[in-house]
Scaffold this motif. Structure first.
Motif, PDB file in Angstrom:
ATOM      1  N   MET A   1       0.830  -1.200   0.000  1.00 20.66           N
ATOM      2  CA  MET A   1       0.000   0.000   0.000  1.00 20.66           C
ATOM      3  C   MET A   1       0.870   1.258   0.000  1.00 20.66           C
ATOM      4  O   MET A   1       1.900   1.293   0.654  1.00 20.66           O
ATOM      5  N   SER A   2       0.457   2.272  -0.727  1.00 15.12           N
ATOM      6  CA  SER A   2       1.214   3.510  -0.843  1.00 15.12           C
ATOM      7  C   SER A   2       1.167   4.310   0.454  1.00 15.12           C
ATOM      8  O   SER A   2       0.122   4.410   1.090  1.00 15.12           O
ATOM      9  N   LYS A   3       2.310   4.888   0.807  1.00 15.16           N
ATOM     10  CA  LYS A   3       2.341   5.712   2.009  1.00 15.16           C
ATOM     11  C   LYS A   3       1.513   6.977   1.831  1.00 15.16           C
ATOM     12  O   LYS A   3       1.051   7.576   2.787  1.00 15.16           O
ATOM     13  N   ASN A   4       1.337   7.388   0.554  1.00 15.35           N
ATOM     14  CA  ASN A   4       0.558   8.591   0.282  1.00 15.35           C
ATOM     15  C   ASN A   4      -0.946   8.330   0.252  1.00 15.35           C
ATOM     16  O   ASN A   4      -1.733   9.248   0.031  1.00 15.35           O
ATOM     17  N   GLU A   5      -1.315   7.075   0.453  1.00 21.90           N
ATOM     18  CA  GLU A   5      -2.740   6.729   0.436  1.00 21.90           C
ATOM     19  C   GLU A   5      -3.465   7.412   1.602  1.00 21.90           C
ATOM     20  O   GLU A   5      -2.996   7.395   2.742  1.00 21.90           O
ATOM     21  N   THR A   6      -4.617   8.001   1.315  1.00 18.97           N
ATOM     22  CA  THR A   6      -5.440   8.603   2.365  1.00 18.97           C
ATOM     23  C   THR A   6      -6.248   7.502   3.044  1.00 18.97           C
ATOM     24  O   THR A   6      -7.027   6.803   2.394  1.00 18.97           O
ATOM     25  N   ILE A   7      -6.044   7.344   4.360  1.00 20.04           N
ATOM     26  CA  ILE A   7      -6.751   6.286   5.075  1.00 20.04           C
ATOM     27  C   ILE A   7      -7.928   6.830   5.886  1.00 20.04           C
ATOM     28  O   ILE A   7      -8.787   6.078   6.330  1.00 20.04           O
ATOM     29  N   LEU A   8      -7.941   8.160   6.072  1.00 22.19           N
ATOM     30  CA  LEU A   8      -9.017   8.793   6.846  1.00 22.19           C
ATOM     31  C   LEU A   8      -9.227  10.199   6.293  1.00 22.19           C
ATOM     32  O   LEU A   8      -8.267  10.901   5.988  1.00 22.19           O
ATOM     33  N   ARG A   9     -10.492  10.596   6.160  1.00 24.06           N
ATOM     34  CA  ARG A   9     -10.752  11.924   5.626  1.00 24.06           C
ATOM     35  C   ARG A   9     -11.996  12.532   6.268  1.00 24.06           C
ATOM     36  O   ARG A   9     -13.030  11.871   6.371  1.00 24.06           O
ATOM     37  N   PHE A  10     -11.880  13.761   6.723  1.00 25.63           N
ATOM     38  CA  PHE A  10     -13.018  14.559   7.180  1.00 25.63           C
ATOM     39  C   PHE A  10     -13.475  15.418   6.007  1.00 25.63           C
ATOM     40  O   PHE A  10     -12.667  16.167   5.436  1.00 25.63           O
ATOM     41  N   ASP A  11     -14.740  15.325   5.645  1.00 24.03           N
ATOM     42  CA  ASP A  11     -15.307  16.125   4.555  1.00 24.03           C
ATOM     43  C   ASP A  11     -16.416  17.023   5.094  1.00 24.03           C
ATOM     44  O   ASP A  11     -17.503  16.546   5.441  1.00 24.03           O
ATOM     45  N   SER A  12     -16.135  18.309   5.222  1.00 18.42           N
ATOM     46  CA  SER A  12     -17.125  19.312   5.637  1.00 18.42           C
ATOM     47  C   SER A  12     -17.856  18.907   6.914  1.00 18.42           C
ATOM     48  O   SER A  12     -19.078  18.978   7.009  1.00 18.42           O
ATOM     49  N   VAL A  13     -17.088  18.502   7.919  1.00 20.13           N
ATOM     50  CA  VAL A  13     -17.652  18.002   9.180  1.00 20.13           C
ATOM     51  C   VAL A  13     -17.932  19.151  10.143  1.00 20.13           C
ATOM     52  O   VAL A  13     -17.077  19.996  10.401  1.00 20.13           O
ATOM     53  N   SER A  14     -19.147  19.168  10.678  1.00 25.36           N
ATOM     54  CA  SER A  14     -19.524  20.111  11.735  1.00 25.36           C
ATOM     55  C   SER A  14     -20.008  19.323  12.936  1.00 25.36           C
ATOM     56  O   SER A  14     -20.616  18.254  12.796  1.00 25.36           O
ATOM     57  N   PHE A  15     -19.726  19.874  14.138  1.00 23.41           N
ATOM     58  CA  PHE A  15     -20.135  19.177  15.359  1.00 23.41           C
ATOM     59  C   PHE A  15     -20.371  20.197  16.460  1.00 23.41           C
ATOM     60  O   PHE A  15     -19.660  21.196  16.565  1.00 23.41           O
ATOM     61  N   GLU A  16     -21.380  19.939  17.285  1.00 26.76           N
ATOM     62  CA  GLU A  16     -21.614  20.790  18.454  1.00 26.76           C
ATOM     63  C   GLU A  16     -22.106  19.943  19.609  1.00 26.76           C
ATOM     64  O   GLU A  16     -22.742  18.903  19.420  1.00 26.76           O
ATOM     65  N   TYR A  17     -21.765  20.396  20.822  1.00 20.78           N
ATOM     66  CA  TYR A  17     -22.248  19.748  22.039  1.00 20.78           C
ATOM     67  C   TYR A  17     -23.513  20.464  22.485  1.00 20.78           C
ATOM     68  O   TYR A  17     -23.452  21.540  23.083  1.00 20.78           O
ATOM     69  N   GLY A  18     -24.641  19.902  22.178  1.00 22.14           N
ATOM     70  CA  GLY A  18     -25.899  20.528  22.574  1.00 22.14           C
ATOM     71  C   GLY A  18     -26.132  21.825  21.827  1.00 22.14           C
ATOM     72  O   GLY A  18     -25.412  22.184  20.894  1.00 22.14           O
ATOM     73  N   ILE A  19     -27.146  22.556  22.259  1.00 16.70           N
ATOM     74  CA  ILE A  19     -27.518  23.802  21.600  1.00 16.70           C
ATOM     75  C   ILE A  19     -26.522  24.907  21.972  1.00 16.70           C
ATOM     76  O   ILE A  19     -26.137  25.057  23.125  1.00 16.70           O
ATOM     77  N   ASN A  20     -26.106  25.661  20.978  1.00 22.08           N
ATOM     78  CA  ASN A  20     -25.235  26.830  21.159  1.00 22.08           C
ATOM     79  C   ASN A  20     -23.858  26.484  21.708  1.00 22.08           C
ATOM     80  O   ASN A  20     -23.217  27.294  22.363  1.00 22.08           O
ATOM     81  N   LYS A  21     -23.375  25.250  21.450  1.00 25.44           N
ATOM     82  CA  LYS A  21     -22.018  24.886  21.840  1.00 25.44           C
ATOM     83  C   LYS A  21     -21.289  24.282  20.644  1.00 25.44           C
ATOM     84  O   LYS A  21     -20.875  23.126  20.659  1.00 25.44           O
ATOM     85  N   PRO A  22     -21.124  25.079  19.563  1.00 25.61           N
ATOM     86  CA  PRO A  22     -20.439  24.563  18.372  1.00 25.61           C
ATOM     87  C   PRO A  22     -18.958  24.340  18.634  1.00 25.61           C
ATOM     88  O   PRO A  22     -18.317  25.126  19.330  1.00 25.61           O
ATOM     89  N   ILE A  23     -18.427  23.257  18.098  1.00 24.86           N
ATOM     90  CA  ILE A  23     -17.014  22.924  18.268  1.00 24.86           C
ATOM     91  C   ILE A  23     -16.280  22.960  16.923  1.00 24.86           C
ATOM     92  O   ILE A  23     -15.240  23.603  16.794  1.00 24.86           O
TER      93      ILE A  23
END
Length: 491
Positions: A1-23
Motif C-alpha cells: 500500500m502507498s504511504k501517500n494513500e489517504t486512510i481517513l478523511r473529514f469532509d465538511s464536518v460540523s459538530f456541536e455539544y448541545g444547543i449553542n455549543k459549536p465545536i
C-alpha cells in the motif's frame, strides 16, 4: 500500500455539544498512511472531539468521515473509574470484542513495548493499585495490543517519568503505522511529528500544516506577528484618516465632502484588518493566597513508605523534613514508587509518618482531578472553594477569578464532568486561589495544561508563601520554581 494513500478523511464536518455549543464548523482534512500527526489547539478547542468522531463515539451534525477500511485504537488520557476495579488481564480482555485464548503472551508483549518492568507478575494485579505513570503505560499498551492501522494517543506523556517519555518517544520514531497525537509536551512532539492539525477555538476551523512541531509552531507565530504588524499599520492609517476627516468637517463648505470620503476610506481600511489568531491568549498572572495567621512547622515528615515496582514489597524509610511558611519541597522518584500515594495520605491527613499543624487548610491538586465533584457545575465547584477557604460567597470575586483562568460565562454552568481535561485543570487552579491554603500539595500540575499557561502557573507556584509539596516529571517546569528541599523516594 502507498504511504501517500489517504486512510481517513473529514469532509465538511460540523459538530456541536448541545444547543449553542459549536465545536467544529465545516472542517475538512485528510490523514495519509504512515503519517505522524499532532493535534494542536487551546483547551476546549475540540482536540478530544476529533478523536471521538474518528472512533465513532461521537457523530457529526453534518458532513462525512471516510475511513478507508482501517482498524483504529485509542489510548485514552485517563483510566475510566469503573476500570480501576479490574485486573490487568480483565482490562486487556475488555479491549477485544471476542474471547482471546492467548491473551497472556499478548499482554506480555505490549507491556514489554511500554517498558513496564516486572510485567509477568502483573496479570492478576488490580489497576487501582498502580501509580499514575504505570496506568499511563497500561493505557498505551491497551491500544497497542489491537495492532491498529491508526493509533490515537491522547496526552500519552501525562504522568510518565523521564524514562517512560524517552521509551515512548523511541517507540513512536520507529513505529511504521499511522499515529495521531494530542499532547502539550513540545519536546516530545517535535521528536517524531511530520504534520500538525491546528484547531482554532474561535473560527472552529482546522488548518493542516506539514513539518515537525517546532517548524509549524514557528510558522504559526510568524503569521501572528505578520498579522499584528499589518493591523498596527492599518490602525495608524485609519486614525490618520479619521483625524483628517474631523479637521475638514469642521471647516465646512466643500471640505465636508472630503471629510466624508476620508471616513469612507477609514471604514474601508477597517474592513481590511484581519482577525489575528486568538489561541495565543493565556491565563492571567495569578497569586495563590496563603492562609493567614499561621506560624511554626506547618508539616513535619518523620517517615514514609515506598513500593518496589518489581516485587510489590513495601519499605519504610525515616525522614526529617520540616516545612514552615514559604518553604518548598520536591518529591522525586520513578513511576510506581509511591509518590502520589504519599501525597494523597498527607492531603487527607492520614499518613502515619506525617504531622500537619492543627487548623491548616490543605490545597490539593490531584493529577486525575478526583478531588473535583464531576456532578457539580463549575459555578458550584468554585463557590464551594470559597466557603472551604473560610470566606463568604462573593460572586463578583468568584467570576473575576474564573475569568482570569479563561472560565467564561459560556461554561460556568457546565458540569465539571463535561469539561475537557485541560479545562478541569484550570478549574482546579482557580479553586486553589479561592481556597487560600496554608499547605499546597501539587501532584503533576502540568498534566493536560496548555503549554502557553505553564510559565504563568510556574510563577504563581514559585511565589506561593505557604508550605509547598510538589511532584512533577517536567524538568523545565520545576526549574522555574524555587525548591528548598528535595525528598528522593528512590533511596
Amino acid at each position: 500500500m502507498s504511504k501517500n494513500e489517504t486512510i481517513l478523511r473529514f469532509d465538511s464536518v460540523s459538530f456541536e455539544y448541545g444547543i449553542n455549543k459549536p465545536i467544529l464548523d465545516n472542517v475538512s482534512f485528510p490523514i495519509r498512511r504512515g503519517s505522524k500527526i499532532t493535534i494542536m489547539g487551546q483547551n476546549g478547542a475540540g482536540k478530544s472531539t476529533i478523536f471521538g468522531l474518528i472512533i465513532g463515539a461521537l457523530r457529526p451534525e453534518s458532513g462525512t468521515i471516510v475511513k478507508n477500511n482501517i482498524s483504529i485504537a485509542m489510548a485514552k488520557q485517563v483510566m475510566e473509574r469503573e476500570d480501576l476495579k479490574l485486573s490487568v488481564r480483565e482490562f486487556f480482555e475488555k479491549q477485544f470484542s471476542k474471547k482471546i485464548y492467548d491473551i497472556d503472551p499478548r499482554i506480555d508483549d505490549v507491556l514489554e513495548v511500554v517498558n513496564l518492568k516486572g510485567h509477568t507478575k502483573l496479570h492478576d494485579r488490580i489497576l487501582e493499585s498502580f501509580s499514575g505513570g504505570q496506568l499511563a503505560r497500561i493505557l498505551l499498551a491497551s491500544a497497542l495490543i489491537l495492532d491498529p492501522d491508526l493509533l490515537l494517543l491522547d496526552e500519552p506523556t501525562n504522568n510518565l517519568d523521564h524514562a517512560g517519555i524517552s521509551h515512548l518517544t523511541d517507540f513512536l520514531i520507529k513505529y511504521k503505522k499511522t499515529v495521531i497525537v494530542i499532547s502539550h509536551d513540545a519536546e516530545f512532539l517535535n521528536a517524531f511529528s511530520d504534520g500538525v492539525l491546528y484547531l482554532d477555538i474561535y473560527t472552529r476551523q482546522v488548518e493542516q500544516y506539514t513539518g515537525n512541531y517546532k517548524n509549524v509552531l514557528r510558522e504559526i507565530m510568524a503569521r501572528v506577528e505578520k498579522e499584528n504588524m499589518k493591523n498596527a499599520q492599518l490602525a495608524k492609517e485609519i486614525q490618520t484618516k479619521k483625524d483628517q476627516a474631523n479637521v475638514f468637517a469642521h471647516k465646512g463648505g466643500g471640505l465636508r465632502l472630503v471629510a466624508r470620503r476620508m471616513r469612507e476610506k477609514a471604514e474601508e481600511l477597517e474592513e481590511n484588518m484581519v482577525d489575528v489568531r486568538k489561541e495565543d491568549k493565556t491565563i492571567k498572572a495569578f497569586t495563590i493566597p496563603v492562609q493567614e495567621d499561621i506560624n511554626g512547622d506547618i508539616v513535619v515528615i518523620n517517615s514514609f513508605t515506598t513500593m518496589n515496582a518489581k516485587t510489590g514489597k513495601i519499605v519504610k524509610h525515616k525522614a526529617n523534613i520540616k516545612l514552615k511558611k514559604n518553604q518548598h519541597l520536591l518529591l522525586s522518584g520513578p513511576n510506581g514508587i509511591g509518590k502520589s500515594t504519599l501525597l494523597e495520605k498527607i492531603a487527607k491527613k492520614i499518613d502515619p509518618g506525617t504531622k500537619i499543624l492543627d487548623g491548616i487548610r490543605v490545597g490539593y491538586y490531584r493529577q486525575d482531578f478526583s478531588t473535583l465533584n464531576f456532578e457539580d457545575t463549575v459555578y458550584q465547584s468554585l463557590a464551594s472553594a470559597i466557603v472551604s477557604g473560610g470566606a463568604t460567597l462573593d460572586e463578583e470575586k468568584m467570576r473575576a477569578v474564573a475569568a482570569s483562568f479563561l472560565i467564561t460565562s459560556e461554561f460556568i454552568r457546565t458540569k465539571i464532568g463535561s469539561l475537557s481535561e485541560g479545562q478541569k485543570g484550570l478549574v482546579a487552579f482557580a479553586r486553589l486561589v479561592l481556597e487560600r491554603p496554608g499547605l499546597l500539595i501539587l501532584d503533576e500540575p502540568t498534566n493536560h495544561i496548555n503549554f502557553r499557561h505553564l510559565p504563568i502557573i510556574a510563577e504563581a507556584i514559585n511565589k506561593y508563601k505557604g508550605a509547598l509539596i510538589l511532584v512533577s516529571h517536567v524538568p523545565d517546569f520545576v526549574k522555574k520554581i524555587r525548591i528548598d528541599e528535595i525528598l528522593d523516594l528512590d533511596l
